[in-house]
Enzyme design. Structure first.
Site, PDB file in Angstrom:
ATOM      1  N   ASN A  71     -35.524 -24.339  -2.358  1.00  0.00           N
ATOM      2  CA  ASN A  71     -34.432 -24.369  -1.378  1.00  0.00           C
ATOM      3  C   ASN A  71     -33.412 -23.295  -1.734  1.00  0.00           C
ATOM      4  O   ASN A  71     -33.581 -22.564  -2.708  1.00  0.00           O
ATOM      5  CB  ASN A  71     -33.803 -25.765  -1.314  1.00  0.00           C
ATOM      6  CG  ASN A  71     -33.284 -26.195  -2.671  1.00  0.00           C
ATOM      7  OD1 ASN A  71     -32.368 -25.593  -3.200  1.00  0.00           O
ATOM      8  ND2 ASN A  71     -33.899 -27.222  -3.245  1.00  0.00           N
ATOM      9  N   LYS A 114     -55.421 -20.569  -6.526  1.00  0.00           N
ATOM     10  CA  LYS A 114     -54.648 -20.230  -5.332  1.00  0.00           C
ATOM     11  C   LYS A 114     -55.330 -20.818  -4.084  1.00  0.00           C
ATOM     12  O   LYS A 114     -56.551 -20.687  -3.925  1.00  0.00           O
ATOM     13  CB  LYS A 114     -54.568 -18.700  -5.231  1.00  0.00           C
ATOM     14  CG  LYS A 114     -53.609 -18.235  -4.194  1.00  0.00           C
ATOM     15  CD  LYS A 114     -53.495 -16.732  -4.227  1.00  0.00           C
ATOM     16  CE  LYS A 114     -52.792 -16.273  -2.978  1.00  0.00           C
ATOM     17  NZ  LYS A 114     -52.906 -14.847  -2.774  1.00  0.00           N
ATOM     18  N   LYS A 132     -24.901 -42.368   1.935  1.00  0.00           N
ATOM     19  CA  LYS A 132     -25.636 -41.917   0.744  1.00  0.00           C
ATOM     20  C   LYS A 132     -25.021 -42.493  -0.529  1.00  0.00           C
ATOM     21  O   LYS A 132     -25.726 -42.916  -1.431  1.00  0.00           O
ATOM     22  CB  LYS A 132     -25.605 -40.384   0.703  1.00  0.00           C
ATOM     23  CG  LYS A 132     -26.548 -39.799  -0.307  1.00  0.00           C
ATOM     24  CD  LYS A 132     -26.771 -38.320  -0.077  1.00  0.00           C
ATOM     25  CE  LYS A 132     -27.569 -38.076   1.188  1.00  0.00           C
ATOM     26  NZ  LYS A 132     -27.784 -36.664   1.445  1.00  0.00           N
ATOM     27  N   LYS A 186     -27.395 -44.716  -2.918  1.00  0.00           N
ATOM     28  CA  LYS A 186     -27.775 -44.259  -4.256  1.00  0.00           C
ATOM     29  C   LYS A 186     -27.110 -45.095  -5.335  1.00  0.00           C
ATOM     30  O   LYS A 186     -27.602 -45.183  -6.445  1.00  0.00           O
ATOM     31  CB  LYS A 186     -27.383 -42.796  -4.445  1.00  0.00           C
ATOM     32  CG  LYS A 186     -27.954 -41.877  -3.373  1.00  0.00           C
ATOM     33  CD  LYS A 186     -28.926 -40.901  -3.938  1.00  0.00           C
ATOM     34  CE  LYS A 186     -29.338 -39.887  -2.894  1.00  0.00           C
ATOM     35  NZ  LYS A 186     -30.423 -39.039  -3.364  1.00  0.00           N
TER      36      LYS A 186
HETATM   37  O1  C5P Z   1     -30.866 -37.577  -0.867  1.00  0.00           O
HETATM   38  P1  C5P Z   1     -30.209 -36.268  -1.042  1.00  0.00           P
HETATM   39  O2  C5P Z   1     -31.121 -35.206  -1.594  1.00  0.00           O
HETATM   40  O3  C5P Z   1     -29.465 -35.762   0.153  1.00  0.00           O
HETATM   41  O4  C5P Z   1     -29.063 -36.547  -2.131  1.00  0.00           O
HETATM   42  C1  C5P Z   1     -28.309 -35.569  -2.731  1.00  0.00           C
HETATM   43  C2  C5P Z   1     -27.825 -36.029  -4.070  1.00  0.00           C
HETATM   44  O5  C5P Z   1     -28.857 -36.691  -4.772  1.00  0.00           O
HETATM   45  C3  C5P Z   1     -27.406 -34.884  -4.968  1.00  0.00           C
HETATM   46  O6  C5P Z   1     -26.416 -35.358  -5.835  1.00  0.00           O
HETATM   47  C4  C5P Z   1     -28.696 -34.565  -5.711  1.00  0.00           C
HETATM   48  O7  C5P Z   1     -28.435 -33.936  -6.954  1.00  0.00           O
HETATM   49  C5  C5P Z   1     -29.278 -35.941  -5.905  1.00  0.00           C
HETATM   50  N1  C5P Z   1     -30.745 -36.006  -5.901  1.00  0.00           N
HETATM   51  C6  C5P Z   1     -31.413 -36.280  -7.090  1.00  0.00           C
HETATM   52  N2  C5P Z   1     -32.768 -36.389  -7.102  1.00  0.00           N
HETATM   53  C7  C5P Z   1     -33.482 -36.245  -5.964  1.00  0.00           C
HETATM   54  C8  C5P Z   1     -32.816 -35.968  -4.744  1.00  0.00           C
HETATM   55  C9  C5P Z   1     -31.452 -35.839  -4.758  1.00  0.00           C
HETATM   56  O8  C5P Z   1     -30.749 -36.389  -8.131  1.00  0.00           O
HETATM   57  N3  C5P Z   1     -34.787 -36.347  -5.995  1.00  0.00           N
END
Ligand code: C5P
Length: 409
Positions: free
Chosen positions: A210, A288, A339, A343
């Protein structure tokens, strides 16, 4: 306590112009600077520029009766909490290492009883010369502090170590010195930070990634370090230099990042800034993938571990404060609040990364909303370093309370 102050000795190098920026940056951080300009330094910048930016007289001459009447060199050498030599030329370093005192700058360096921070700046061969390296060793064993030099293109057309550290880096080093001298508010606190993107391999040559540059996470690591924290920075692949003075762990994939974080815990606080890939290809291929066989049109994926969620929901050893980030493209506040709850983290730093937004990924500025359980606060657009400093301040305040102070003042 009075504001910290420095005495800035500006030597004769092209990098002297950066010292003007340094004065401004220090001022912004509440550090006053008084300037001494060497004769060679005055070939590159003028005493008037130094005086105008510092708001103080700029001292230039050991034998100037007006200068000596106003503030003698002995008094000058003790007038600040820290001396900073930037640019520290090969000549200034040689004089200081050998105790020479034949002008105002070298006399001040010999007379001072304060610590001295050197920001060397010189041609790569001058830096590598055994004489300079010998002088450096002597200065270090005399207790000198050092920032830089950096590696890069030089004004003389060569490439290598010898470029003066950037004003931001020197200001960081000054701030870090003052924080540790004052027993910084985060002294003794361990903080885990994730930053940058992750790369999830499709095959040996391709990966899913990304646009994250890691800039915001690295700035937060530096700001927390400046407040005295022991920082562990777990970073995905980036092209920016590792922040100095932090434990740095380089990873590539989300699973490696998760492992590194688990190993780095326990911590007092975790800041998950990384743009972790939510998914990875379900099958790892050693060869590949051939497009002729249509292998890239249908790639099964599997979910990656959610680092933020895992840390937030730890039963044992959960950090006192867990901060997540939410890069959203629409309905930022609402999505970020959902979120935070999903989380289980304490705070969320939300930002708008839609293509039209001012502060899309990769830029130098950010405009965030800090969401805590007490509400949300929109911060105006500011450089990522400033966002980092403010956030570090808030973290310091939250960690210093007996229980978690979850909200703004
Ligand atoms: O779910 P999303 O990716 O939008 O969430 C963003 C937050 O979650 C950020 O703080 C990112 O560092 C963390 N994140 C993580 N592990 C993942 C996905 C996101 O720690 N697999």
């Amino acid at each position: 306590m009075t504001d910290p102050s420095i005495l800035l000795i500006i030597g004769g190098g092209v990098a002297a112009y950066k010292s003007l920026e340094l004065i401004r940056e220090l001022k912004r951080r509440g550090v006053a600077a008084r300037g001494i300009l060497t004769k060679a330094g005055a070939e590159f910048v003028t005493p008037l520029s130094v005086a105008s930016l510092s708001g103080e007289k700029c001292y230039t001459d050991l034998f100037d009766l007006t200068d000596e009447a106003e503030m003698g060199h002995i008094e000058l050498s003790r007038s600040a909490d820290l001396l900073v030599v930037a640019p520290a030329t090969a000549d200034l370093m040689a004089k200081a290492a050998n105790g020479l005192a034949n002008d105002l700058a070298s006399t001040t360096l010999l007379a001072t009883d304060k610590p001295v921070l050197y920001a060397p700046a010189m041609n790569v061969r001058m830096w590598a010369h055994p004489a300079t390296q010998r002088n450096l060793k002597t200065l270090k064993s005399d207790g000198a502090l050092l920032v830089g030099p950096n590696e890069g293109d030089m004004a003389c057309g060569e490439f290598g170590p010898g470029r003066m550290a950037e004003p931001m880096e020197i200001a960081d080093a000054v701030e870090a010195y003052f924080a540790s001298a004052a027993g910084g508010p985060l002294n003794g606190k361990r903080i885990l930070i994730t930053a940058g993107p992750t790369h999830e391999a499709l095959d040996p040559v391709r990966y899913i990634a990304n646009r994250s540059t890691g800039k915001q996470g690295y700035a937060i690591a530096a700001a927390l370090r400046n407040l005295g924290a022991d920082v562990v920075l777990v970073s995905g692949p980036t092209t920016i230099p590792d922040p100095k003075g932090v434990e740095f762990i380089r990873v590539e994939t989300a699973r490696q990042m998760m492992d590194a974080c688990e190993k780095a815990l326990p911590a007092d606080c975790a800041v998950c800034c990384a743009a972790v890939a939510d998914y990875r290809p379900a099958i790892e291929t050693e060869h590949k993938i051939k497009k002729e066989r249509g292998g890239l049109t249908n790639i099964p994926v599997t979910e990656n571990p959610d680092i933020l969620k895992t840390i937030s929901q730890l039963k044992d050893g959960r950090p006192k404060l867990v901060v997540g980030f939410a890069a959203e493209t629409d309905d930022v506040l609402c999505h970020a609040e959902v979120k935070r709850k999903r989380k289980g983290c304490d705070w969320i730093v939300a930002n708008d990364v839609s293509p039209g937004a001012h502060c899309a990924m990769g830029g130098g500025k950010n405009s965030i909303i800090l969401i805590t359980d007490k509400g949300d606060e929109a911060w105006p657009e500011m450089p990522k370093e400033e966002v980092a400093r403010r956030l570090a301040d808030r973290i310091a305040r939250a960690l210093s309370g007996p229980t978690l102070v979850k909200a703004a003042e």
